[in-house]
Motif scaffolding. Structure first.
Motif, short mmCIF file in Angstrom:
data_model
loop_
_atom_site.label_atom_id
_atom_site.label_comp_id
_atom_site.label_asym_id
_atom_site.label_seq_id
_atom_site.Cartn_x
_atom_site.Cartn_y
_atom_site.Cartn_z
N LYS A 93 40.66 33.51 34.88
CA LYS A 93 42.00 33.26 35.91
C LYS A 93 43.62 33.77 34.56
O LYS A 93 44.44 33.81 35.06
CB LYS A 93 42.66 32.17 35.66
CG LYS A 93 41.57 30.87 36.77
CD LYS A 93 41.71 29.92 36.64
CE LYS A 93 40.85 28.24 37.92
NZ LYS A 93 41.27 27.54 38.09
N GLN A 110 45.92 38.95 37.98
CA GLN A 110 47.78 38.21 39.00
C GLN A 110 47.62 39.20 40.01
O GLN A 110 47.01 40.37 40.23
CB GLN A 110 48.98 39.09 38.35
CG GLN A 110 48.79 37.98 36.97
CD GLN A 110 50.30 38.54 36.31
OE1 GLN A 110 51.02 39.64 36.61
NE2 GLN A 110 50.68 37.53 35.35
N LYS A 163 48.56 40.79 43.31
CA LYS A 163 49.29 41.57 44.51
C LYS A 163 48.76 41.28 45.62
O LYS A 163 49.51 42.31 45.90
CB LYS A 163 49.83 42.49 43.82
CG LYS A 163 50.20 43.05 42.14
CD LYS A 163 50.50 44.23 41.53
CE LYS A 163 50.35 44.41 39.65
NZ LYS A 163 50.49 46.03 39.38
N ASP A 203 45.93 41.21 48.31
CA ASP A 203 45.16 42.13 46.76
C ASP A 203 44.67 43.51 47.88
O ASP A 203 43.64 43.44 47.84
CB ASP A 203 45.37 41.65 45.56
CG ASP A 203 46.05 43.09 44.47
OD1 ASP A 203 44.58 43.03 44.35
OD2 ASP A 203 46.50 42.60 43.63
N THR A 207 40.42 33.70 44.92
CA THR A 207 42.02 33.48 44.38
C THR A 207 42.71 34.23 45.34
O THR A 207 44.15 34.16 45.36
CB THR A 207 41.74 34.60 43.36
OG1 THR A 207 40.26 34.58 42.39
CG2 THR A 207 42.97 35.66 42.76
#
Length: 329
Positions: free
Chosen positions: A177, A180, A182, A223, A307
């Motif tokens: 995890k 990140q 975006k 993302d 995610t």
């Protein structure tokens, strides 16, 4: 043996006492009448008290089971030793302690394996890069046909090692995890089209046609790079396991809450009993055991979609499979 319900016992008590009351009235016996009334009041009180105790015990057991299902410890819950369910409570606590302990061991072992895989993958990067450089230098020399065959074989092996190490690193980053996202409102159509561009060479080598209407404008929060990676994995999987001279269709459907991407192939398909397993790490389907791969592509894809707060599923059809990505809007 089945236990009688409290309502049934209460009705039975009322019928019994009513009979005694009628009998007392017929005998005109005041003492017996008062005794019957007192018995009714006492019975009603006992009934509701015992019913409340049973309800409290059931609620307590329900809380304990809920905590166990959520992988939480059940310590700190008030016990009622005088109740018959105290033994069950004690047994549940022992099971919970054992379960949580085993779960912690599994999590610790998994973290250690993930770190080991990540370290190995990173350590492989430098020698792989050096070997590729040496191969490029060799290609500058005039080589015989046999030597060129050797170089080509080594290059293929280097590509395989590079592919594996990069996938191990991706898997480690996702499981840890540490990626990140975006995410932003952007064109899903563009993301899919870019993924098709990357994979189009592989499709052409098998004479597989990918059909997608890039004229349609679909926008959803995601993302770009990670969603593109997930779609590439699905397309790569669809192409590898499709028959030559076949077609792959990409469709997008939406409603007020979700956006759904469907990748429909005409390949070997998925066994019904494997539909829930193919997204597991290192899982290899029975029909693809003779194909190269480690079973990481679909696993990584599932992690990427999760995610994004979405989910992925597969459905078999007469010829081929339908992979669906569902994303919240």
């Amino acid at each position: 043996m089945k236990l009688l319900k409290p309502k049934v016992l209460f009705i039975g008590l009322i019928i019994l006492v009513s009979g005694i009351l009628i009998y007392a009235l017929l005998l005109n016996n005041l003492a017996l009448l008062i005794s019957c009334i007192c018995l009714v009041i006492y019975g009603v009180l006992i009934f509701f008290i015992e019913r409340k105790k049973i309800q409290e015990e059931l609620n307590l057991l329900s809380v304990m089971i809920d905590r166990m299902m959520n992988q939480e410890r059940v310590e700190g819950i008030q016990k009622h030793d005088e109740f018959m369910s105290s033994k069950i409570q004690h047994q549940l606590e022992k099971v919970n302690t054992l379960f949580v302990s085993k779960q912690e061991d599994i999590e610790r072992d998994r973290d250690e394996i993930r770190l080991l895989i990540n370290d190995i993958a990173h350590q492989m990067r430098t020698p792989i890069t050096n070997m590729k450089l040496y191969l490029e230098l060799l290609e500058l020399e005039e080589l015989t046909q046999t030597q060129q065959q050797y170089v080509d074989s080594v290059e293929k092996a280097m590509d395989t090692l590079s592919f594996l190490s990069e996938n191990f690193i991706r898997m480690s980053r996702i499981e840890g995890k540490i990626i990140q996202l975006k995410s932003m409102e952007q064109s899903l159509t563009t993301t899919i089209y870019e993924a098709i561009t990357v994979i189009d060479g592989l499709a052409s080598s098998r004479n597989v046609q990918i059909h997608f209407d890039e004229e349609l404008a679909y926008v959803v929060s995601h993302d770009f790079h990670w969603m593109k990676e997930a779609i590439i994995n699905l397309l790569d999987n669809a192409i590898k396991y499709s028959y030559e001279n076949s077609d792959i269709y990409i469709q997008i459907n939406e409603n007020e809450m979700f956006m759904q991407i469907e990748i429909i192939d005409q390949g070997i398909g998925v066994n019904e009993e494997e539909e829930a397993q193919i997204f597991q790490r290192f899982y290899r389907g029975q029909r693809v055991s003779n194909q190269k791969g480690l079973g990481l592509g679909l696993y990584i894809t599932r992690m990427i979609i999760q995610t994004h707060d979405g989910y992925i599923k597969v459905k078999r059809k007469d010829r081929g499979s339908i992979f669906s990505i569902i994303l919240p809007k």
